[in-house]
Design an enzyme around this catalytic site. Sequence first.
Site, short mmCIF file in Angstrom:
data_model
loop_
_atom_site.label_atom_id
_atom_site.label_comp_id
_atom_site.label_asym_id
_atom_site.label_seq_id
_atom_site.Cartn_x
_atom_site.Cartn_y
_atom_site.Cartn_z
N LYS A 1 7.13 7.39 -2.97
CA LYS A 1 6.63 6.39 -3.92
C LYS A 1 5.14 6.62 -4.16
CE LYS A 1 4.87 2.02 -4.70
NZ LYS A 1 4.07 2.61 -5.71
N GLY B 1 -2.96 4.63 2.61
CA GLY B 1 -3.44 3.57 1.72
C GLY B 1 -4.33 2.60 2.48
N SER B 2 -4.33 1.38 2.02
CA SER B 2 -5.27 0.39 2.57
C SER B 2 -4.71 -0.29 3.82
CB SER B 2 -5.56 -0.66 1.50
OG SER B 2 -4.37 -1.36 1.20
N GLY C 1 -0.90 -1.46 4.99
CA GLY C 1 -0.41 -0.88 6.25
C GLY C 1 0.16 -1.96 7.18
N GLU D 1 -2.06 6.06 7.59
CA GLU D 1 -3.37 6.72 7.36
C GLU D 1 -4.13 5.75 6.48
OE1 GLU D 1 -4.07 9.67 8.65
OE2 GLU D 1 -2.05 10.09 9.36
N CYS E 1 -11.12 8.76 1.23
CA CYS E 1 -10.94 7.97 2.46
C CYS E 1 -12.00 8.32 3.50
CB CYS E 1 -9.55 8.17 3.02
SG CYS E 1 -9.16 9.89 3.34
N GLU F 1 -14.89 -1.56 3.61
CA GLU F 1 -14.66 -0.35 2.81
C GLU F 1 -14.71 -0.73 1.33
OE1 GLU F 1 -10.68 1.33 2.42
OE2 GLU F 1 -11.53 3.32 2.67
#
Length: 492
Positions: free
Chosen positions: A187, A240-241, A245, A263, A298, A396
Amino acid sequence: MQDKIDTLRNAEVAPQSLFIGGHWIPAESGQTIDVVSPIDGRLLTTLADAAPGDVDRAVRAARASFDKGSWSKASPQERKKVLLKIADLIDTHALELAVLGVRDNGTEISMALKAEPASAAGTFRYYAEAIDKIYGEIAPTASNVLGLIHREPVGVVAAIVPWNFPMMIGAWKIAPALAAGNSVVLKPAEGASLTLLRLAALCAEAGLPDGVLSVVTGRGAVTGEALGLHMDIDVLAFTGSGPVGRRLLEYSARSNLKRVYLELGGKSPNIVFADAPDLDQAAKVSAYGIFRNSGQVCVAGSRLLVEKSIHEEFAEKVAAIAASMKLGDPLDLKTEAGAISSKAQLMKDLGYAEQALAEGAHLRTGGKRILEETGGYFMQPTVFDLSPSMTLAREEVFGPILSIIPFDGEDEALRIANATDYGLASAVWTSNLSRAHRMVRGVKAGVVHVNTYGGSDNSVPLGGVKQSGNGHDKSLHAFDKYIDLKTAWIQL
Ligand code: NAD
């Protein structure tokens, strides 16, 4: 090459379908999602908006292909041949893929060419070559038994990836998962699906059997959630964020306890001591280490920690480089920082800059939206001096904003560097070898660079500690995510 890019930049992009079980099909509901290019804010094409029923079809196709064995039981040599062919096809179509990706997410083409098709092709080759070099073990058991440790593919892998570097990050997951014999349902992010759909077509052309790789496009909260909750997915690999997660871990707990590898984001410290070997080089690499791809990286070195004795001089060097970077048209080979990937992300970035000013941070350069007349989403590289407690120093941004923080000595550098929930990347600049090693040991992060920033070799793992994640992409270690160990205990 600029001529070729210019001929591709306005090519029509057909409305996209889902790729399920080897077929291109619309979403069951017929719903679509608009794809808006961040270069000019115009409609580029549409994606199929997959609902849970579509996801279920993709997972069933993946399971059927896995059980059939045309890929999972194919010899390593057969799998290697197909993966190498995929890499070759990516290379053949590299320019077309890079331009398509840039129109989708706004990364400057000079970076996209290296970081997207070239990187993805390299990743497919790396795992293709590794397939027949990893195998099971015989355990040193008592002599009247034989303990065999088999390495088996896990079955069906779901991969959910973000909008920055979709081909590179997609390949980091798809290539080792396929190499190990699994079937994959991918996805992509809503803001960067086009190159991964194209990659699926190239995989089919290379001979990957139907159902072994499906691509379901759609919204995270619908398509992504359906994957997270699916009862027949064995492993979910995510980039992703942090907030998403966390949701994936919940989905796993609420469904079949599928293994979830995360990750996630970072707030990476880049620590410059006064004895850095070359301060001009350190300033240049530090500026590019945050501002390439407009900070949407990232591992970006978003916190620059500078030893007090050189703070002013070094901060000025970095700010001057930031202010002189060539911004704008992401499809111009000379552009050094392209577009922000979406209007929502641009507004978020500008909001962080405003908040930093409101909290009393000192703006050295940037802070503004630019090139609004193009309709695209562009922001100046932005440099703030601030204190570690300010919001900008902790959260972030995922945009072109650098926080500069002074420190005094190694202990304080480490204290500030580690005062974060994240632990993805970091760097230390010094000519003192012992200090370099002390800092490598002391910084809590998955990657510590010394006198450099960035690094792209497939042979080294990339992963975070703390709230930056729990898995590793790249290197032979990535196989661990996609392999089950099975013990055969044989009485002799
Ligand atoms: P995101 O978490 O918003 O989205 C990532 C993916 O998750 C997308 O495909 C999205 O559709 C999907 N998603 C969103 N909500 C979901 C839900 N409820 N259930 C399931 N899936 C869902 O992240 P993003 O904005 O696309 O990417 C930026 C983030 O990715 C940053 O935090 C960045 O640091 C991180 N990132 C990490 C790495 C790494 O290697 N550690 C690499 C690149 C990006």
